[in-house]
Scaffold this active site. Structure first.
Site, PDB file in Angstrom:
ATOM      1  N   CYS A  52      -6.268  16.525  17.787  1.00 43.40           N
ATOM      2  CA  CYS A  52      -6.023  15.179  18.301  1.00 43.40           C
ATOM      3  C   CYS A  52      -5.069  15.209  19.490  1.00 43.40           C
ATOM      4  CB  CYS A  52      -5.460  14.278  17.203  1.00 43.40           C
ATOM      5  SG  CYS A  52      -3.920  14.870  16.467  1.00 43.40           S
ATOM      6  N   ALA A 188     -11.970  10.097   6.008  1.00 45.74           N
ATOM      7  CA  ALA A 188     -11.883  11.092   4.933  1.00 45.74           C
ATOM      8  C   ALA A 188     -11.998  12.508   5.480  1.00 45.74           C
ATOM      9  CB  ALA A 188     -12.979  10.837   3.896  1.00 45.74           C
TER      10      ALA A 188
END
Length: 414
Positions: A52, A188
């Site tokens: 990220c 998830a």
């Protein structure tokens, strides 16, 4: 000259990070695995480190032009120019950058541990798809060791340093006790799984995992004894504390106004910015303050990295020398086998016990070579930096496995 020598100047890194292009645009540079396979050239090794916080390609190639070719391929696969804002590093600069990343010095949260696992996964992936060989493997394994060493010899990772740890800490500051708070995790995947684990350790009991794929949400929720639901942001809006960590290819944003706190870790953010919403960039500010308090540890870590870069160069020198010695001895062995066959044929003219004769000659010649060359090779290994050229010269004398015809004729006459 021997072709398979590893040279540090052949290492490259193509870098996009939260520092260089910002978190909001980083997602535009993400590289799907299928595209990575397509942009790789046959004589270029490549490994993708993608989180990220960063999109980074680590490469090994002897052809500098291949880097430009790969940048062009990136533009082609993305359908626009992304090469112009890439940072391209070469040699020690590329190695230093990977070491900085592995040590947690170039992370959104200084000293974070997650990056070591991500580097290991990047190596596993490139090996799985046959995108890299030992050159990349040596570098990545060395980087992982450096990252561990920095953390063991400094306090760089002490305290709340990981971005997810900071997110949990922020939720505790705002919400207080998490035991009976209604908590939702949207996503998830890897981040959602880490958040679920950390919230469990902080006493969270009333937690629901929302995901586009219900089976994946159920799999994760069952692991921790939580609830699972198909993603529905209207339902998510009814929770007190919300964490969001999903891949977001849609630049439009939605509003969550009922939760007391929303921590949106998606890139780009999913939720519209209001007073109850914290973005990844906001956590970066907290991380920057942590950096100020860890300046001495950062200096120690940088000193360790500089020392480890020199060790990596020594590792490659020894590795290259062992390659050269192995190559040289294979040439000697080829000569030995030829001489055994020639002597064997001569002896056959006068003797009948073939097996015994060949065994005697084989042992004799092997022992002879070992006695002659062992002292030489031991001396070469003691000083691989300065004596590599000697071994290269010896290999060239044998001309890739065979004496020249002229040399062979001279030897046979003798």
């Amino acid at each position: 000259m021997v072709d398979n020598i590893i040279d540090t100047d052949n290492y490259y890194a193509i870098v996009y990070t939260y520092k260089t292009i910002g978190l909001s645009k980083l997602y535009e540079h993400y590289i799907p695995e299928k595209d990575l396979i397509n942009i790789r050239f046959s004589d270029t090794q490549v490994s993708l480190l993608q989180t990220c916080n960063r999109v980074e390609l680590y490469l090994y190639t002897k052809d500098r032009n291949k880097i430009n070719d790969i940048l062009s391929k990136l533009n082609e696969t993305h359908g626009k120019d992304i090469s112009s804002n890439a940072i391209v590093l070469r040699g020690k600069d590329a190695i230093n950058h990977l070491y900085q990343v592995a040590s947690g010095l170039d992370s959104l949260a200084i000293g974070e541990y997650e990056i070591l696992g991500q580097i290991k996964e990047a190596l596993t992936s490139c090996k799985k798809h046959s995108l890299c060989n030992e050159e990349i493997e040596l570098l990545f394994n060395a980087a992982i060791k450096v990252g561990r060493k920095v953390r063991s010899l400094t306090n760089i990772s002490k305290g709340k340093v990981g971005i997810y740890s900071i997110a949990i800490q922020k939720s505790l500051e705002v919400m207080g006790d998490l035991t009976d708070i209604k908590i939702a995790i949207v996503g998830a995947g890897e981040i959602g799984s880490k958040l679920a684990f950390m919230l469990k350790n902080n006493g969270a009991r009333n937690l629901t995992i929302f995901n586009r794929n219900l089976d994946r949400a159920l799999e994760l929720s069952n692991k921790f004894g939580y609830n699972a639901e198909l993603l529905d942001f209207q339902k998510v809006n009814e929770y007190d504390l919300v964490f969001i960590a999903i891949n977001n290819s849609n630049p439009s944003q939605l509003r969550l106004d009922k939760p007391k706190l929303v921590i949106d870790l998606s890139v780009p953010p999913v939720v519209y910015k209001t007073s109850n919403v914290i973005y990844l960039d906001d956590l970066r500010v907290i991380s920057d303050n942590i950096i100020l308090n860890k300046r001495e540890d950062i200096k120690k870590a940088e000193a360790i990295i500089n020392e480890e870069i020199q060790k990596f160069e020594s590792l490659l020198n020894n590795y290259n020398m062992n390659r050269l010695v192995s190559r040289f001895m294979s040439e000697i062995e080829w000569v030995r086998e030829k001489e055994v066959d020639r002597a064997f044929n001569e002896i056959l003219k006068n003797y009948a016990d073939k097996d015994n004769i060949k065994e005697i000659i084989d042992k004799m010649t092997y022992s002879l070579i070992k006695k002659v060359f062992s002292p030489i090779l031991e001396d070469l290994r003691k000083d691989p930096n300065n004596k590599k050229q000697i071994v290269e010269y010896l290999i060239e004398v044998f001309q890739n496995g065979q004496f020249s015809d002229t040399k062979t004729q001279k030897i046979e006459k003798q």
